[in-house]
Design a protein around this motif. Structure first.
Motif, mmCIF file in Angstrom:
data_model
loop_
_atom_site.group_PDB
_atom_site.id
_atom_site.type_symbol
_atom_site.label_atom_id
_atom_site.label_comp_id
_atom_site.label_asym_id
_atom_site.label_seq_id
_atom_site.Cartn_x
_atom_site.Cartn_y
_atom_site.Cartn_z
ATOM 1 N N GLN A 25 17.903 41.139 21.456
ATOM 2 C CA GLN A 25 18.635 40.027 20.844
ATOM 3 C C GLN A 25 18.375 38.768 21.676
ATOM 4 O OE1 GLN A 25 20.664 39.903 18.088
ATOM 5 N NE2 GLN A 25 21.014 37.733 18.450
ATOM 6 N N ILE A 26 17.934 37.691 21.023
ATOM 7 C CA ILE A 26 17.676 36.443 21.743
ATOM 8 C C ILE A 26 19.009 35.808 22.123
ATOM 9 C CG2 ILE A 26 16.759 34.095 21.592
ATOM 10 C CD1 ILE A 26 14.581 35.204 19.728
ATOM 11 N N SER A 27 19.167 35.563 23.427
ATOM 12 C CA SER A 27 20.379 34.908 23.929
ATOM 13 C C SER A 27 20.194 33.405 24.031
ATOM 14 C CB SER A 27 20.732 35.438 25.316
ATOM 15 O OG SER A 27 21.759 36.352 25.261
ATOM 16 N N GLN A 28 19.044 32.991 24.568
ATOM 17 C CA GLN A 28 18.797 31.557 24.721
ATOM 18 C C GLN A 28 17.307 31.334 24.915
ATOM 19 O OE1 GLN A 28 21.360 29.616 27.575
ATOM 20 N NE2 GLN A 28 20.594 27.584 27.085
ATOM 21 N N TYR A 29 16.802 30.286 24.283
ATOM 22 C CA TYR A 29 15.417 29.845 24.441
ATOM 23 C C TYR A 29 15.476 28.348 24.694
ATOM 24 C CZ TYR A 29 10.558 28.728 23.349
ATOM 25 O OH TYR A 29 9.273 28.279 23.397
ATOM 26 N N ASP A 30 15.091 27.929 25.907
ATOM 27 C CA ASP A 30 15.269 26.527 26.272
ATOM 28 C C ASP A 30 14.489 26.218 27.541
ATOM 29 O OD1 ASP A 30 16.356 23.928 26.078
ATOM 30 O OD2 ASP A 30 18.325 24.737 25.553
ATOM 31 N N THR A 31 14.618 24.990 27.991
ATOM 32 C CA THR A 31 14.006 24.593 29.258
ATOM 33 C C THR A 31 14.821 25.168 30.411
ATOM 34 O OG1 THR A 31 15.318 22.575 29.418
ATOM 35 C CG2 THR A 31 13.182 22.408 28.255
ATOM 36 N N PRO A 32 14.193 25.341 31.582
ATOM 37 C CA PRO A 32 14.973 25.818 32.732
ATOM 38 C C PRO A 32 16.179 24.921 33.023
ATOM 39 C CG PRO A 32 12.636 25.899 33.236
ATOM 40 C CD PRO A 32 12.774 25.196 31.906
ATOM 41 N N GLU A 33 15.983 23.598 32.909
ATOM 42 C CA GLU A 33 17.087 22.666 33.175
ATOM 43 C C GLU A 33 18.267 22.926 32.260
ATOM 44 O OE1 GLU A 33 13.274 20.499 34.312
ATOM 45 O OE2 GLU A 33 13.903 21.725 32.634
ATOM 46 N N ASN A 34 17.993 23.088 30.966
ATOM 47 C CA ASN A 34 19.085 23.294 30.013
ATOM 48 C C ASN A 34 19.741 24.653 30.164
ATOM 49 O OD1 ASN A 34 18.833 20.737 28.963
ATOM 50 N ND2 ASN A 34 17.624 21.368 27.210
ATOM 51 N N ILE A 35 18.958 25.663 30.467
ATOM 52 C CA ILE A 35 19.549 26.992 30.669
ATOM 53 C C ILE A 35 20.488 26.972 31.872
ATOM 54 C CG2 ILE A 35 19.027 29.362 31.388
ATOM 55 C CD1 ILE A 35 16.603 29.229 29.472
ATOM 56 N N LEU A 36 20.064 26.321 32.948
ATOM 57 C CA LEU A 36 20.914 26.253 34.136
ATOM 58 C C LEU A 36 22.152 25.399 33.908
ATOM 59 C CD1 LEU A 36 18.206 25.908 36.913
ATOM 60 C CD2 LEU A 36 19.653 27.895 36.456
ATOM 61 N N ALA A 37 21.992 24.311 33.165
ATOM 62 C CA ALA A 37 23.108 23.389 32.971
ATOM 63 C C ALA A 37 24.077 23.849 31.881
ATOM 64 C CB ALA A 37 22.580 21.996 32.640
ATOM 65 N N ALA A 38 23.558 24.541 30.865
ATOM 66 C CA ALA A 38 24.412 24.919 29.737
ATOM 67 C C ALA A 38 24.027 26.300 29.205
ATOM 68 C CB ALA A 38 24.306 23.875 28.626
ATOM 69 N N PRO A 39 24.392 27.356 29.931
ATOM 70 C CA PRO A 39 24.112 28.701 29.422
ATOM 71 C C PRO A 39 24.780 28.881 28.060
ATOM 72 C CG PRO A 39 25.145 28.784 31.606
ATOM 73 C CD PRO A 39 25.116 27.360 31.188
ATOM 74 N N SER A 40 24.073 29.513 27.133
ATOM 75 C CA SER A 40 24.564 29.618 25.758
ATOM 76 C C SER A 40 25.726 30.594 25.591
ATOM 77 C CB SER A 40 23.425 30.030 24.826
ATOM 78 O OG SER A 40 22.952 31.320 25.192
ATOM 79 N N ASN A 41 25.837 31.564 26.503
ATOM 80 C CA ASN A 41 26.915 32.548 26.365
ATOM 81 C C ASN A 41 27.161 33.228 27.717
ATOM 82 O OD1 ASN A 41 24.914 34.570 26.678
ATOM 83 N ND2 ASN A 41 24.611 34.706 24.452
#
Length: 191
Positions: A25-41
């Motif tokens: 199941q895809i949790s998040q697909y994004d830039t490293p900056e966005n994943i670190l700043a705003a985890p999706s769940n």
């Protein structure tokens, strides 16, 4: 494409990161900056672990942020002339350079007033980083400084000062961009 279970490796190597939960199941697909700043769940938040703001500091280099150009002085220069310059500029500190433009000292007006001429420092500066050092390295150097900044050099020559407030503003900006749904790089679930 690189497959890893190490988030630190993914952050260092990836331009975009795809995080899967169990069952593909895809949790998040994004830039490293966005994943670190705003985890999706919660899964992504647990996966990246604590200290995500500190991990962001490994993504950028000291010379990618604005450097402050402080007053400078030279070893052997008359201290009273430097003090006058500082007073005219409304500054309280001066970076002392040697004849090769290497930063050797960062001193206050009070320290400077003890000298007739600026002496050769007898200690190595711990608050100096190369321009291509990570912001994490720069923050470590800042902790060794009582001035709230790191002296940035390029091949040993003084470039400017990276201030703590500049790095802090950068982190706030990254976090703000990540929470803005119109920010470049998309949001979670984008494929």
């Amino acid at each position: 494409m690189c497959v890893t279970h190490d988030i630190d490796e993914a952050i260092k190597l990836g331009h975009r990161i795809l995080i899967f939960e169990p069952g593909a199941q895809i949790s998040q697909y994004d830039t490293p900056e966005n994943i670190l700043a705003a985890p999706s769940n919660d899964f992504v938040e647990d996966f990246i672990g604590s200290g995500s703001a500190l991990k962001q500091l490994n993504l950028r280099r000291a010379d990618e942020l604005t450097l402050w150009s402080p007053p400078i002085a030279r070893i052997g220069e008359k201290a009273n002339e430097v003090l006058e310059r500082l007073a005219d500029m409304g500054e309280d500190t001066v970076v002392v350079l040697d004849e090769h433009d290497h930063p050797r000292e960062w001193i206050t007006k009070r320290q400077l007033s003890r000298f007739d001429v600026i002496p050769e420092p007898n200690l190595e500066l711990a608050s100096t980083v190369e321009a291509r050092s990570t912001l994490s390295d720069a923050m470590s150097a800042m902790l060794a400084s009582s001035h709230g900044g790191a002296l940035v050099t390029r091949r040993g020559k003084f470039e400017g000062v990276l201030l703590y407030d500049t790095v802090n503003d950068y982190i706030r900006h990254i976090n703000s961009e990540a929470h803005n749904p119109r920010s470049e790089g998309g949001t979670s679930g984008e494929v």
